[in-house]
Design a protein around this motif. Sequence first.
Motif, PDB file in Angstrom:
ATOM      1  N   CYS A   1      54.285  67.281  58.775  1.00 16.04           N
ATOM      2  CA  CYS A   1      53.647  68.528  58.354  1.00 16.04           C
ATOM      3  C   CYS A   1      52.138  68.412  58.519  1.00 16.04           C
ATOM      4  CB  CYS A   1      54.028  68.905  56.934  1.00 16.04           C
ATOM      5  SG  CYS A   1      53.405  67.829  55.672  1.00 16.04           S
ATOM      6  N   ALA A   2      51.561  69.490  59.035  1.00 15.07           N
ATOM      7  CA  ALA A   2      50.111  69.512  59.244  1.00 15.07           C
ATOM      8  C   ALA A   2      49.661  70.927  59.542  1.00 15.07           C
ATOM      9  CB  ALA A   2      49.721  68.601  60.402  1.00 15.07           C
ATOM     10  N   ASP A   3      48.424  71.207  59.180  1.00 18.26           N
ATOM     11  CA  ASP A   3      47.769  72.437  59.583  1.00 18.26           C
ATOM     12  C   ASP A   3      46.636  72.138  60.558  1.00 18.26           C
ATOM     13  OD1 ASP A   3      49.392  74.190  58.229  1.00 18.26           O
ATOM     14  OD2 ASP A   3      48.114  74.291  56.462  1.00 18.26           O
ATOM     15  N   LEU A   4      46.311  70.881  60.725  1.00 15.44           N
ATOM     16  CA  LEU A   4      45.300  70.485  61.710  1.00 15.44           C
ATOM     17  C   LEU A   4      46.027  70.041  62.975  1.00 15.44           C
ATOM     18  CD1 LEU A   4      42.844  68.378  59.518  1.00 15.44           C
ATOM     19  CD2 LEU A   4      42.439  70.642  60.499  1.00 15.44           C
TER      20      LEU A   4
ATOM     21  N   LEU B   1      58.011  70.112  63.130  1.00 15.87           N
ATOM     22  CA  LEU B   1      56.671  70.350  62.597  1.00 15.87           C
ATOM     23  C   LEU B   1      56.749  71.420  61.523  1.00 15.87           C
ATOM     24  CD1 LEU B   1      53.566  70.133  62.570  1.00 15.87           C
ATOM     25  CD2 LEU B   1      53.544  71.814  64.439  1.00 15.87           C
ATOM     26  N   ILE B   2      56.198  71.113  60.364  1.00 16.98           N
ATOM     27  CA  ILE B   2      56.106  72.054  59.251  1.00 16.98           C
ATOM     28  C   ILE B   2      54.643  72.450  59.134  1.00 16.98           C
ATOM     29  CG2 ILE B   2      56.447  72.360  56.769  1.00 16.98           C
ATOM     30  CD1 ILE B   2      58.459  69.901  57.049  1.00 16.98           C
ATOM     31  N   THR B   3      54.361  73.757  59.198  1.00 15.71           N
ATOM     32  CA  THR B   3      52.972  74.201  59.191  1.00 15.71           C
ATOM     33  C   THR B   3      52.836  75.599  58.590  1.00 15.71           C
ATOM     34  OG1 THR B   3      50.979  74.452  60.563  1.00 15.71           O
ATOM     35  CG2 THR B   3      53.068  75.162  61.538  1.00 15.71           C
ATOM     36  N   GLY B   4      51.623  75.914  58.202  1.00 17.92           N
ATOM     37  CA  GLY B   4      51.313  77.245  57.728  1.00 17.92           C
ATOM     38  C   GLY B   4      50.539  78.046  58.757  1.00 17.92           C
TER      39      GLY B   4
END
Length: 130
Positions: free
Chosen positions: A30-33, A47-50
């Motif tokens: 998981c990442a937002d970068l 991939l877990i992301t917002g």
Amino acid sequence: MNLAEIVAILNAGVITDQVPLQKTVDSAFCADLMSDVLSFSITKSLLITGLTNAQVIRTADMAAIEVIVFVQGKRPDSQTIKLAEEKRIPLLVTELSMFETCGKLYERGLRSHVHQLNQAPIVTMRAKSL
């Protein structure tokens, strides 16, 4: 773990066409970068992301990510969905937070296998005795 199990665990919706629910992933990240995705993720993972922009799809394609899960009910625009379909990257969306999403998948046995950083050796210097 296959996509059908992930969809059930996360009560997720599939937002791309022609998704093979028997497709499996062995790990999650998981990442937002997106720089973190390129640096630390491993291929054939989830991939877990917002983040919901097209850069997420391009980054996942470069990193050989198999599936993307968007959290907190966030949905990408139609252009981003189309790009994911062209790259054959299934997109899922869940109302859960990133924390809850990771926790539920971890609880069911999906793990992260993040690469260890190559760390430079520690160099110590001592003052010269007089």
